[in-house]
Design an enzyme around this catalytic site. Structure first.
Site, PDB file in Angstrom:
ATOM      1  N   ARG A   1      26.514 -39.536  60.027  1.00  0.00           N
ATOM      2  CA  ARG A   1      25.478 -39.576  58.981  1.00  0.00           C
ATOM      3  C   ARG A   1      25.570 -38.350  58.069  1.00  0.00           C
ATOM      4  O   ARG A   1      25.128 -38.360  56.930  1.00  0.00           O
ATOM      5  CB  ARG A   1      24.077 -39.723  59.595  1.00  0.00           C
ATOM      6  CG  ARG A   1      22.966 -39.815  58.545  1.00  0.00           C
ATOM      7  CD  ARG A   1      21.690 -40.504  59.055  1.00  0.00           C
ATOM      8  NE  ARG A   1      21.332 -40.124  60.392  1.00  0.00           N
ATOM      9  CZ  ARG A   1      20.798 -38.949  60.739  1.00  0.00           C
ATOM     10  NH1 ARG A   1      20.540 -38.043  59.833  1.00  0.00           N
ATOM     11  NH2 ARG A   1      20.503 -38.697  62.010  1.00  0.00           N
TER      12      ARG A   1
ATOM     13  N   LYS B   1      30.975 -53.887  43.885  1.00  0.00           N
ATOM     14  CA  LYS B   1      31.522 -54.682  42.783  1.00  0.00           C
ATOM     15  C   LYS B   1      32.995 -54.325  42.556  1.00  0.00           C
ATOM     16  O   LYS B   1      33.789 -54.464  43.457  1.00  0.00           O
ATOM     17  CB  LYS B   1      30.646 -54.467  41.540  1.00  0.00           C
ATOM     18  CG  LYS B   1      29.127 -54.594  41.827  1.00  0.00           C
ATOM     19  CD  LYS B   1      28.752 -55.977  42.213  1.00  0.00           C
ATOM     20  CE  LYS B   1      27.306 -56.256  42.578  1.00  0.00           C
ATOM     21  NZ  LYS B   1      26.343 -55.257  42.818  1.00  0.00           N
TER      22      LYS B   1
HETATM   23  N1  PLP Z   1      23.455 -51.610  39.856  1.00  0.00           N
HETATM   24  C1  PLP Z   1      23.909 -52.708  39.240  1.00  0.00           C
HETATM   25  C2  PLP Z   1      24.267 -52.660  37.781  1.00  0.00           C
HETATM   26  C3  PLP Z   1      24.035 -53.911  39.948  1.00  0.00           C
HETATM   27  O1  PLP Z   1      24.498 -55.008  39.321  1.00  0.00           O
HETATM   28  C4  PLP Z   1      23.669 -53.935  41.329  1.00  0.00           C
HETATM   29  C5  PLP Z   1      23.768 -55.169  42.110  1.00  0.00           C
HETATM   30  O2  PLP Z   1      24.071 -56.223  41.597  1.00  0.00           O
HETATM   31  C6  PLP Z   1      23.200 -52.762  41.915  1.00  0.00           C
HETATM   32  C7  PLP Z   1      23.114 -51.612  41.168  1.00  0.00           C
HETATM   33  C8  PLP Z   1      22.815 -52.745  43.370  1.00  0.00           C
HETATM   34  O3  PLP Z   1      23.987 -52.742  44.141  1.00  0.00           O
HETATM   35  P1  PLP Z   1      24.066 -53.276  45.654  1.00  0.00           P
HETATM   36  O4  PLP Z   1      23.886 -54.753  45.612  1.00  0.00           O
HETATM   37  O5  PLP Z   1      25.430 -52.831  46.078  1.00  0.00           O
HETATM   38  O6  PLP Z   1      22.978 -52.614  46.423  1.00  0.00           O
END
Ligand code: PLP
Length: 389
Positions: free
Chosen positions: A57, A207
């Site tokens: 952690r 992503k």
């Molecule tokens: N920021 C953006 C622009 C996103 O599109 C997303 C999720 O789609 C997030 C943050 C949150 O990410 P996570 O789903 O990995 O928690």
């Protein structure tokens, strides 16, 4: 030296340290804790008097390699890996904000970022003002002596508005306000907000950075001072750290980010043109189109327009949903940046935390559809859209 490499080289080599075994690929340190040679050594590590790992952690060699790589790519002094993009959003904001502080944020952001800012931060005594960040005068008017942070995504999820990072960070700096930018849609290969004056950059590494749809993760990048705060004050106690196995998968995924992004961007450009010329399509939102309001910033702050497109059909809600259901190759799923091309309906899915009035204010219409263009052959993707029309 890693700072001087081109980004495609950094993706493969930055952050990597030769393994004593000679293994080409870094081993996965799947260990929760690390042993001390003596009780005194354990004490010294906890006191910060001796470098070395203690407990995952607080740090782990596999996660550290990912942090070093992403920091180099973003041009940051340091980075912290988090358990999700949302953990990156909350860690970044909680590193700056305390009771009585004020946050100015874009009124159009990812749905859970919106609920974190509007439902949770106020519970801890943080005031939040939401504005359209295209309107620099409105952002300026929203800043008060209590404002500590300006937060926005660009391009915006889901409708791809583009905000002028240099103008917004200059304004924030004038008022002693820190700027935090969500760079998920662009990745450091297409946009580097820290070089345009931002103080912190966050990612949903779920992503494009990972790119294979098999990990939930986030990254926070910034100065050594702020990343130490994020890691050893916020993440240490709130606990949203990334598992080493997921860090290892992202390290693997990132090696191909440069080649993946070229395909995502070239196919998205062709699909945006196809949609823009289609008689059944009302509006297309893609910064690569000359008609897009943010097109002037392409080349200035973004190298390419990315792999996400939003569009509205000349249809009501039911007609738009029926179109989605007729697609055969495109997969109905939220998320973006994967090999598979995805389609989703923001009003009922990613942006459902917004009320209908809030969605209207943020420009998220009921018939808006969002595409994440994947790595399939672009002709096949267009043929599937054509049969659904
Ligand atoms: N920021 C953006 C622009 C996103 O599109 C997303 C999720 O789609 C997030 C943050 C949150 O990410 P996570 O789903 O990995 O928690």
């Amino acid at each position: 030296m890693q700072d001087r490499w081109k980004q495609a080289t950094q993706l493969v080599h930055a952050g990597h340290e030769k393994d004593p075994s000679g293994a080409l690929v870094s081993p996965l340190y799947q260990s929760a804790t690390f042993t001390f040679t003596s009780a005194e050594q354990g004490g010294r590590r906890f006191a910060g008097d001796e470098p070395g790992y203690i407990y995952t952690r607080l740090g782990n060699p596999t996660t550290s390699e990912l942090e070093r790589k992403v920091a180099v790519l973003e041009g940051a002094q340091a980075a912290a890996a988090t358990a999700s993009g949302m953990a990156a959003v909350s860690t970044a904001l909680l590193s700056y904000l305390s009771q009585g502080d004020h946050l100015v944020a874009s009124n159009a952001v990812y749905g859970c970022t919106y609920s974190f800012m509007t439902e949770h931060l106020p519970r801890y005594g943080v005031k939040v003002s939401l504005v359209d960040c295209k309107d620099i005068a409105a952002v300026s008017a929203a800043i008060t002596p209590q404002t500590k942070v300006l937060f926005f995504e660009t391009p915006v999820n889901p409708h791809l508005d583009v905000f002028d990072i240099a103008a917004l960070t200059a304004l924030a700096r004038e008022h002693g306000v820190a700027t935090v930018v969500d760079n998920t849609f662009m990745t450091p290969l297409l946009q580097q907000p820290l070089k345009l004056g931002a103080d912190m950059v966050i990612h949903s590494a779920t992503k494009y950075l990972n790119g294979h749809g098999d990990v939930i993760a986030g990254m926070v990048c910034g100065s050594q001072e702020m990343i130490d705060k994020a890691k050893y004050e916020v993440l240490k106690d709130f606990g949203g750290v990334l598992s080493p196995r997921d860090a290892w998968l992202i390290l693997r995924g990132m090696k191909t980010l440069d080649v993946r992004l070229s395909r995502h961007c070239s196919s998205a450009g062709q699909i945006a043109e196809y949609l823009d010329n289609h008689p059944l399509v009302d509006k297309v939102y893609y910064p690569g189109l000359k008609t897009h309001k943010g097109h002037a910033l392409l080349g200035k702050q973004m190298k390419q327009a990315g792999g996400v497109i939003a569009f509205e059909l000349k249809q009501d809600l039911a007609g738009s949903i029926a179109f989605v259901n007729r697609l055969k190759l495109w997969t109905i799923a939220v998320s973006l940046g994967d090999a598979e091309s995805l389609i989703q309906h923001p009003a009922s899915m990613t942006h459902s935390p917004y009320s209908p009035e809030e969605r209207q204010a943020a420009g998220i219409t009921d018939n808006l559809l969002r595409l994440s263009v994947g790595l399939e052959d672009c002709e096949d993707l267009i043929a599937d859209l054509a049969q659904a029309f």
